[in-house]
Design a protein around this motif. Structure first.
Motif, PDB file in Angstrom:
ATOM      1  N   LYS A  76      61.666 -59.326-122.936  1.00  0.00           N
ATOM      2  CA  LYS A  76      60.567 -58.704-123.676  1.00  0.00           C
ATOM      3  C   LYS A  76      60.834 -58.699-125.174  1.00  0.00           C
ATOM      4  CE  LYS A  76      57.539 -57.597-120.622  1.00  0.00           C
ATOM      5  NZ  LYS A  76      56.197 -58.172-120.694  1.00  0.00           N
ATOM      6  N   VAL A  77      62.059 -58.461-125.595  1.00  0.00           N
ATOM      7  CA  VAL A  77      62.386 -58.465-127.020  1.00  0.00           C
ATOM      8  C   VAL A  77      62.209 -59.872-127.589  1.00  0.00           C
ATOM      9  CG1 VAL A  77      64.257 -58.168-128.693  1.00  0.00           C
ATOM     10  CG2 VAL A  77      63.870 -56.452-126.937  1.00  0.00           C
ATOM     11  N   ALA A  78      62.623 -60.885-126.853  1.00  0.00           N
ATOM     12  CA  ALA A  78      62.442 -62.267-127.310  1.00  0.00           C
ATOM     13  C   ALA A  78      60.958 -62.613-127.400  1.00  0.00           C
ATOM     14  CB  ALA A  78      63.152 -63.225-126.362  1.00  0.00           C
ATOM     15  N   GLU A  79      60.179 -62.101-126.481  1.00  0.00           N
ATOM     16  CA  GLU A  79      58.735 -62.323-126.505  1.00  0.00           C
ATOM     17  C   GLU A  79      58.107 -61.667-127.742  1.00  0.00           C
ATOM     18  OE1 GLU A  79      55.452 -60.436-123.747  1.00  0.00           O
ATOM     19  OE2 GLU A  79      56.589 -61.971-122.667  1.00  0.00           O
ATOM     20  N   LYS A  80      58.552 -60.475-128.081  1.00  0.00           N
ATOM     21  CA  LYS A  80      58.035 -59.773-129.266  1.00  0.00           C
ATOM     22  C   LYS A  80      58.435 -60.510-130.545  1.00  0.00           C
ATOM     23  CE  LYS A  80      56.621 -56.421-126.640  1.00  0.00           C
ATOM     24  NZ  LYS A  80      55.299 -56.414-126.105  1.00  0.00           N
ATOM     25  N   ASP A  81      59.667 -61.014-130.605  1.00  0.00           N
ATOM     26  CA  ASP A  81      60.106 -61.766-131.776  1.00  0.00           C
ATOM     27  C   ASP A  81      59.327 -63.076-131.914  1.00  0.00           C
ATOM     28  OD1 ASP A  81      61.922 -59.817-132.456  1.00  0.00           O
ATOM     29  OD2 ASP A  81      63.600 -60.805-131.448  1.00  0.00           O
ATOM     30  N   ALA A  82      58.967 -63.690-130.796  1.00  0.00           N
ATOM     31  CA  ALA A  82      58.160 -64.917-130.833  1.00  0.00           C
ATOM     32  C   ALA A  82      56.757 -64.626-131.368  1.00  0.00           C
ATOM     33  CB  ALA A  82      58.084 -65.542-129.449  1.00  0.00           C
ATOM     34  N   ALA A  83      56.216 -63.452-131.071  1.00  0.00           N
ATOM     35  CA  ALA A  83      54.901 -63.075-131.602  1.00  0.00           C
ATOM     36  C   ALA A  83      54.954 -62.949-133.121  1.00  0.00           C
ATOM     37  CB  ALA A  83      54.429 -61.771-130.970  1.00  0.00           C
ATOM     38  N   ALA A  84      56.048 -62.427-133.662  1.00  0.00           N
ATOM     39  CA  ALA A  84      56.204 -62.338-135.117  1.00  0.00           C
ATOM     40  C   ALA A  84      56.318 -63.727-135.733  1.00  0.00           C
ATOM     41  CB  ALA A  84      57.424 -61.486-135.463  1.00  0.00           C
ATOM     42  N   ALA A  85      57.047 -64.629-135.101  1.00  0.00           N
ATOM     43  CA  ALA A  85      57.167 -65.995-135.607  1.00  0.00           C
ATOM     44  C   ALA A  85      55.821 -66.717-135.566  1.00  0.00           C
ATOM     45  CB  ALA A  85      58.210 -66.763-134.798  1.00  0.00           C
ATOM     46  N   HIS A  86      55.033 -66.453-134.537  1.00  0.00           N
ATOM     47  CA  HIS A  86      53.706 -67.057-134.432  1.00  0.00           C
ATOM     48  C   HIS A  86      52.795 -66.544-135.549  1.00  0.00           C
ATOM     49  CE1 HIS A  86      50.177 -68.895-132.810  1.00  0.00           C
ATOM     50  NE2 HIS A  86      49.611 -67.735-132.528  1.00  0.00           N
ATOM     51  N   ALA A  87      52.926 -65.283-135.914  1.00  0.00           N
ATOM     52  CA  ALA A  87      52.136 -64.733-137.018  1.00  0.00           C
ATOM     53  C   ALA A  87      52.486 -65.429-138.332  1.00  0.00           C
ATOM     54  CB  ALA A  87      52.358 -63.228-137.131  1.00  0.00           C
ATOM     55  N   ILE A  88      53.760 -65.729-138.531  1.00  0.00           N
ATOM     56  CA  ILE A  88      54.184 -66.449-139.736  1.00  0.00           C
ATOM     57  C   ILE A  88      53.600 -67.861-139.749  1.00  0.00           C
ATOM     58  CG2 ILE A  88      56.169 -67.470-140.920  1.00  0.00           C
ATOM     59  CD1 ILE A  88      56.121 -64.620-141.503  1.00  0.00           C
ATOM     60  N   GLU A  89      53.657 -68.544-138.617  1.00  0.00           N
ATOM     61  CA  GLU A  89      53.094 -69.889-138.535  1.00  0.00           C
ATOM     62  C   GLU A  89      51.606 -69.878-138.844  1.00  0.00           C
ATOM     63  OE1 GLU A  89      54.088 -71.005-134.579  1.00  0.00           O
ATOM     64  OE2 GLU A  89      56.196 -71.375-135.043  1.00  0.00           O
ATOM     65  N   ASN A  90      50.903 -68.886-138.308  1.00  0.00           N
ATOM     66  CA  ASN A  90      49.477 -68.751-138.570  1.00  0.00           C
ATOM     67  C   ASN A  90      49.226 -68.458-140.045  1.00  0.00           C
ATOM     68  OD1 ASN A  90      46.752 -68.339-138.398  1.00  0.00           O
ATOM     69  ND2 ASN A  90      46.874 -66.960-136.651  1.00  0.00           N
ATOM     70  N   ALA A  91      50.084 -67.641-140.665  1.00  0.00           N
ATOM     71  CA  ALA A  91      49.945 -67.337-142.090  1.00  0.00           C
ATOM     72  C   ALA A  91      50.183 -68.581-142.944  1.00  0.00           C
ATOM     73  CB  ALA A  91      50.903 -66.225-142.489  1.00  0.00           C
ATOM     74  N   ILE A  92      51.119 -69.425-142.560  1.00  0.00           N
ATOM     75  CA  ILE A  92      51.394 -70.660-143.313  1.00  0.00           C
ATOM     76  C   ILE A  92      50.173 -71.570-143.300  1.00  0.00           C
ATOM     77  CG2 ILE A  92      52.761 -72.790-143.306  1.00  0.00           C
ATOM     78  CD1 ILE A  92      55.136 -71.089-142.345  1.00  0.00           C
ATOM     79  N   VAL A  93      49.573 -71.732-142.125  1.00  0.00           N
ATOM     80  CA  VAL A  93      48.382 -72.582-142.015  1.00  0.00           C
ATOM     81  C   VAL A  93      47.235 -72.002-142.837  1.00  0.00           C
ATOM     82  CG1 VAL A  93      46.637 -73.435-140.404  1.00  0.00           C
ATOM     83  CG2 VAL A  93      49.044 -73.524-139.777  1.00  0.00           C
ATOM     84  N   SER A  94      47.036 -70.710-142.742  1.00  0.00           N
ATOM     85  CA  SER A  94      45.971 -70.049-143.488  1.00  0.00           C
ATOM     86  C   SER A  94      46.189 -70.163-144.994  1.00  0.00           C
ATOM     87  CB  SER A  94      45.900 -68.582-143.079  1.00  0.00           C
ATOM     88  OG  SER A  94      44.984 -67.886-143.875  1.00  0.00           O
ATOM     89  N   GLN A  95      47.414 -69.970-145.449  1.00  0.00           N
ATOM     90  CA  GLN A  95      47.717 -70.066-146.874  1.00  0.00           C
ATOM     91  C   GLN A  95      47.529 -71.495-147.390  1.00  0.00           C
ATOM     92  OE1 GLN A  95      48.478 -67.696-149.152  1.00  0.00           O
ATOM     93  NE2 GLN A  95      48.307 -66.059-147.654  1.00  0.00           N
ATOM     94  N   GLU A  96      47.949 -72.480-146.615  1.00  0.00           N
ATOM     95  CA  GLU A  96      47.788 -73.879-147.027  1.00  0.00           C
ATOM     96  C   GLU A  96      46.307 -74.244-147.125  1.00  0.00           C
ATOM     97  OE1 GLU A  96      50.012 -76.012-148.148  1.00  0.00           O
ATOM     98  OE2 GLU A  96      51.583 -74.531-147.869  1.00  0.00           O
ATOM     99  N   ASN A  97      45.499 -73.792-146.169  1.00  0.00           N
ATOM    100  CA  ASN A  97      44.065 -74.061-146.220  1.00  0.00           C
ATOM    101  C   ASN A  97      43.429 -73.387-147.434  1.00  0.00           C
ATOM    102  OD1 ASN A  97      44.209 -75.573-143.894  1.00  0.00           O
ATOM    103  ND2 ASN A  97      43.576 -73.895-142.568  1.00  0.00           N
ATOM    104  N   PHE A  98      43.825 -72.173-147.729  1.00  0.00           N
ATOM    105  CA  PHE A  98      43.286 -71.465-148.891  1.00  0.00           C
ATOM    106  C   PHE A  98      43.736 -72.134-150.185  1.00  0.00           C
ATOM    107  CE2 PHE A  98      43.089 -68.077-152.058  1.00  0.00           C
ATOM    108  CZ  PHE A  98      41.823 -67.567-151.818  1.00  0.00           C
ATOM    109  N   PHE A  99      44.985 -72.629-150.209  1.00  0.00           N
ATOM    110  CA  PHE A  99      45.496 -73.290-151.414  1.00  0.00           C
ATOM    111  C   PHE A  99      44.752 -74.587-151.699  1.00  0.00           C
ATOM    112  CE2 PHE A  99      48.481 -75.965-153.790  1.00  0.00           C
ATOM    113  CZ  PHE A  99      48.800 -75.115-154.834  1.00  0.00           C
ATOM    114  N   THR A 100      44.446 -75.359-150.658  1.00  0.00           N
ATOM    115  CA  THR A 100      43.718 -76.613-150.872  1.00  0.00           C
ATOM    116  C   THR A 100      42.290 -76.346-151.346  1.00  0.00           C
ATOM    117  OG1 THR A 100      43.114 -76.717-148.536  1.00  0.00           O
ATOM    118  CG2 THR A 100      45.068 -77.942-149.226  1.00  0.00           C
ATOM    119  N   ALA A 101      41.696 -75.243-150.931  1.00  0.00           N
ATOM    120  CA  ALA A 101      40.328 -74.930-151.333  1.00  0.00           C
ATOM    121  C   ALA A 101      40.261 -74.257-152.704  1.00  0.00           C
ATOM    122  CB  ALA A 101      39.665 -74.038-150.287  1.00  0.00           C
ATOM    123  N   HIS A 102      41.230 -73.394-153.037  1.00  0.00           N
ATOM    124  CA  HIS A 102      41.144 -72.579-154.246  1.00  0.00           C
ATOM    125  C   HIS A 102      42.259 -72.828-155.258  1.00  0.00           C
ATOM    126  CE1 HIS A 102      37.926 -70.224-152.442  1.00  0.00           C
ATOM    127  NE2 HIS A 102      38.649 -70.174-151.337  1.00  0.00           N
TER     128      HIS A 102
END
Length: 187
Positions: A76-102
């Motif tokens: 369960k702890v490894a699963e929770k840590d993976a959720a945090a890593a997934h949030a970072i990956e999602n933030a990277i994609v979102s930031q890159e898309n925003f950077f290309t647009a703005h």
């Protein structure tokens, strides 16, 4: 301070109740043995029965302890840590898309999930995410740092200017400071 005392008291009561439930067969046989010592009718073998029950009870408790803490809790702890890593990956994609647009990165949070913004960023429940844009003096370009931690997780997911998700160990001073900052910011 009073929250800590109440929290410790509640945990102590819960562990005491678990102790009573797990050792109830041993407690019952020990009570039978003690009662037989103070009555006129003596039953042979009650001490051996009490010790055997206690031994079997201890084996079951040790097995349940190892099963809970080595298999279920670690998973369960490894699963929770993976959720945090997934949030970072999602933030990277979102930031890159925003950077290309703005042409710039945008700050986020710290926010606690469930969270969704207009730029495609989604954060799962109980994950705390913070994104800070900054100027990298070495490469002379704009970049960002992102930190994420799950409330019940152990490690902190970090992304610096290299756009890779890294796990920061929970026992370092920097990780403890970041974790404390994130958890205290979104109560």
């Amino acid at each position: 301070m009073s929250k800590n005392i109440i929290g410790v008291a509640v945990i102590a009561v819960i562990y005491f109740c678990i102790f009573i439930v797990l050792f109830s067969p041993s407690l019952y046989t020990a009570w039978l043995y003690l009662v037989s010592r103070y009555t006129k009718v003596r039953r042979a073998g009650l001490l051996r029965l009490a010790l055997t029950t206690f031994s079997i009870n201890m084996i079951v408790v040790v097995f349940l302890y190892h099963l809970a803490f080595n298999h279920f809790l670690a998973y369960k702890v490894a699963e929770k840590d993976a959720a945090a890593a997934h949030a970072i990956e999602n933030a990277i994609v979102s930031q890159e898309n925003f950077f290309t647009a703005h042409g710039r990165y945008y700050p986020v949070g710290p926010v606690r999930g469930p969270y969704r913004d207009d730029h495609g960023l989604t954060v799962e429940k109980d994950v705390i995410l913070q994104v800070e844009p900054h100027w990298d003096k070495v490469s002379h370009k704009e970049t960002f740092k992102a930190y994420a931690v799950h409330v019940l997780g152990k490690d902190i997911a970090v992304s610096d200017g290299d756009r890779k998700v890294q796990k920061s160990p929970a026992d370092s001073n920097k990780s403890a400071a970041i974790r404390s900052k994130l958890l205290n910011s979104v109560k």
